[in-house]
Design a protein around this motif. Structure first.
Motif, PDB file in Angstrom:
ATOM      1  N   MET A 118      21.963  13.804 -26.189  1.00  0.00           N
ATOM      2  CA  MET A 118      22.582  12.659 -27.083  1.00  0.00           C
ATOM      3  C   MET A 118      22.766  11.483 -26.096  1.00  0.00           C
ATOM      4  O   MET A 118      22.385  10.150 -26.597  1.00  0.00           O
ATOM      5  N   THR A 119      23.212  11.600 -24.979  1.00  0.00           N
ATOM      6  CA  THR A 119      23.553  10.527 -24.150  1.00  0.00           C
ATOM      7  C   THR A 119      22.093   9.794 -23.766  1.00  0.00           C
ATOM      8  O   THR A 119      22.196   8.536 -23.790  1.00  0.00           O
ATOM      9  N   PHE A 124      21.084   3.427 -21.978  1.00  0.00           N
ATOM     10  CA  PHE A 124      21.852   3.105 -20.760  1.00  0.00           C
ATOM     11  C   PHE A 124      22.618   1.852 -20.938  1.00  0.00           C
ATOM     12  O   PHE A 124      21.964   0.732 -21.262  1.00  0.00           O
ATOM     13  N   THR A 125      23.979   1.778 -20.345  1.00  0.00           N
ATOM     14  CA  THR A 125      24.475   0.633 -20.174  1.00  0.00           C
ATOM     15  C   THR A 125      24.762   0.204 -18.740  1.00  0.00           C
ATOM     16  O   THR A 125      24.266  -0.889 -18.397  1.00  0.00           O
ATOM     17  N   LEU A 155      30.866  16.669 -12.500  1.00  0.00           N
ATOM     18  CA  LEU A 155      30.420  15.308 -12.929  1.00  0.00           C
ATOM     19  C   LEU A 155      29.080  15.738 -13.760  1.00  0.00           C
ATOM     20  O   LEU A 155      28.060  15.979 -13.365  1.00  0.00           O
ATOM     21  N   MET A 156      29.579  16.141 -14.850  1.00  0.00           N
ATOM     22  CA  MET A 156      28.489  16.555 -16.000  1.00  0.00           C
ATOM     23  C   MET A 156      28.801  16.012 -17.290  1.00  0.00           C
ATOM     24  O   MET A 156      28.267  16.451 -18.334  1.00  0.00           O
ATOM     25  N   GLY A 157      29.451  14.806 -17.327  1.00  0.00           N
ATOM     26  CA  GLY A 157      29.534  13.947 -18.705  1.00  0.00           C
ATOM     27  C   GLY A 157      28.517  13.188 -18.802  1.00  0.00           C
ATOM     28  O   GLY A 157      27.162  13.417 -18.401  1.00  0.00           O
ATOM     29  N   MET A 158      28.773  11.950 -19.079  1.00  0.00           N
ATOM     30  CA  MET A 158      27.623  11.005 -19.557  1.00  0.00           C
ATOM     31  C   MET A 158      26.934  10.454 -18.208  1.00  0.00           C
ATOM     32  O   MET A 158      27.918  10.298 -17.466  1.00  0.00           O
ATOM     33  N   GLY A 159      25.674  10.259 -18.182  1.00  0.00           N
ATOM     34  CA  GLY A 159      25.068   9.658 -17.205  1.00  0.00           C
ATOM     35  C   GLY A 159      24.664  10.551 -15.948  1.00  0.00           C
ATOM     36  O   GLY A 159      24.845  11.951 -15.880  1.00  0.00           O
ATOM     37  N   LEU A 335      27.865  13.893 -25.810  1.00  0.00           N
ATOM     38  CA  LEU A 335      28.761  12.660 -25.434  1.00  0.00           C
ATOM     39  C   LEU A 335      27.783  11.516 -25.555  1.00  0.00           C
ATOM     40  O   LEU A 335      26.881  11.406 -24.985  1.00  0.00           O
ATOM     41  N   ARG A 336      28.323  10.440 -26.418  1.00  0.00           N
ATOM     42  CA  ARG A 336      27.562   9.211 -26.655  1.00  0.00           C
ATOM     43  C   ARG A 336      28.712   7.993 -26.270  1.00  0.00           C
ATOM     44  O   ARG A 336      28.265   6.952 -26.628  1.00  0.00           O
ATOM     45  N   GLY A 337      29.835   8.540 -26.330  1.00  0.00           N
ATOM     46  CA  GLY A 337      30.905   7.146 -26.336  1.00  0.00           C
ATOM     47  C   GLY A 337      31.032   6.262 -27.387  1.00  0.00           C
ATOM     48  O   GLY A 337      31.075   5.212 -27.517  1.00  0.00           O
TER      49      GLY A 337
END
Ligand code: SAH
Ligand code: SF4
Length: 341
Positions: A118-119, A124-125, A155-159, A335-337
């Protein structure tokens, strides 16, 4: 105003020298910020009032703004933070037995564009700063209940953390410093989609656990799922993993998202087993988590079991990573924020 959570101990040494103060001040400030978790410069009571006032002219301690916290029935907590430029990121606290793992985002969005994530689909921002990385840890501390303590950081979240290399390396330094958050090196894991040159560099500089999202056993399939594979194909990635300098008793974690009909056949399992020969590793199988708009499907439980069996019979340590917090969209790749509201 500059945020003191953006400075490593080394950088503070330069700041302090610039202000004409003695070097030990840098250590005092660094400890106040990260070890003692000060919320303001005024709390730094062993620093003279005059120097605090001077610091306050240029510096502050700033936090990420938490917009929303969601709690799952299994104890998983997902929180959405808004950054100064109004970018949004998500982080997840996952409770599992006596472990409490914080899953940190390294970027707002992700540029890797993996089709099953999903991310990646959202785009990308920008990279996160050190204060935005450490800010997620501070926000998580606020959510702890009773005797709870964070035991692991992933470190497995978005990005893609290795695409934000410098800040991520500083973050790992703060996480593992005994003047910082004081986590043991083997309680921190960085996961990458396979940026080969950065993996090589990280092997020399990283000193925490490495996880690699493999997700396919042929270039044909991996090219489609993970565009980064066209730049760094499987043979280059596997060579980098074989040569990765592992400290004693350590291994690389191989993550493999099982997608129905795409990469979950018996042949895939056998190819995976032979691909991983001579890589000291543990294998994490992650059944695909669906998200709105995705064409992929989760594999049937029998398929997961069979895949698991083949890898295990080939002599590997392998687990099926069960999705936590699925109903609050806190599972891997979800996760997509964004706020639901
Ligand atoms: N960018 C890094 C760090 C993010 S970790 C990386 O890709 O390794 C995110 C993990 O979740 C990766 O292992 C990825 O393969 C997995 N993942 C992504 N989307 C998923 C989905 N929809 N279902 C299950 N796992 C997913
Ligand atoms: Fe980025 Fe990892 Fe998602 Fe791929 S799987 S898009 S690298 S976060």
């Amino acid at each position: 105003m500059k945020n003191l959570r953006d400075f490593t101990h080394e950088e503070l040494l330069a700041v302090i020298a610039g202000l004409g103060e003695r070097p030990y001040r840098a250590e005092q400030i660094f400890k106040w910020v990260f070890f003692r978790r000060a919320a303001s410069i005024d709390q730094m009571t062993d620093i003279s009032k005059a120097f605090r006032e001077r610091l306050k002219e240029e510096y502050e301690i700033g936090a990420n703004k938490v917009l929303e916290v969601k709690r799952s029935v299994d104890g998983t907590r997902k929180f959405l933070s808004e950054l100064e430029d109004s970018s949004r990121i998500e982080s997840v606290l996952i409770a599992e037995g006596d472990r409490l793992t914080l899953c940190v985002s390294s970027q707002a969005g992700c540029a890797m564009g993996c089709k099953f994530c999903m991310t990646g689909v959202t785009g990308f921002t920008r990279n996160l700063t050190l204060s935005e990385l450490t800010g997620q840890v501070f926000s998580a501390f606020e959510l702890l209940e009773g005797e709870e303590r964070i035991t692991n950081i992933v470190l497995m979240g978005m990005g893609e953390p290795l695409a934000n290399y410098d800040n991520v390396l500083k973050f790992i330094g703060v996480l593992t410093s005994n003047m910082g958050f004081n986590f043991s090196h083997n309680k921190v894991t960085l996961s990458t989609a396979g940026l080969v040159p950065a993996i090589k560099r990280f092997g020399l500089e990283g000193n925490v656990n490495l996880a690699v999202s493999l997700n396919a056993t042929t270039d044909e399939v991996r090219d489609k799922l993970m565009p980064i594979n066209r730049k760094y194909p499987l043979d280059e990635l596997m060579a980098a993993l074989r040569r990765y300098p592992l400290k004693s008793r350590k291994y690389i974690t191989i993550e493999y998202v099982l997608i129905s009909g795409v990469n979950d056949t018996d042949d895939d399992a056998r190819r995976l087993a032979s691909l991983l020969r001579s890589v000291p590793c543990k294998v994490n199988l992650i059944p695909f988590n669906a998200f709105p708009g995705s064409a992929f499907k989760s594999p049937a439980p029998e398929r997961v079991e069979r895949f698991h069996y083949i890898i295990k019979q080939s002599g590997y340590t392998v687990i099926v990573r069960l999705s936590k917090g699925a109903e609050i969209q806190a599972a891997c790749g979800q996760l997509r924020g964004a706020c639901e509201a």
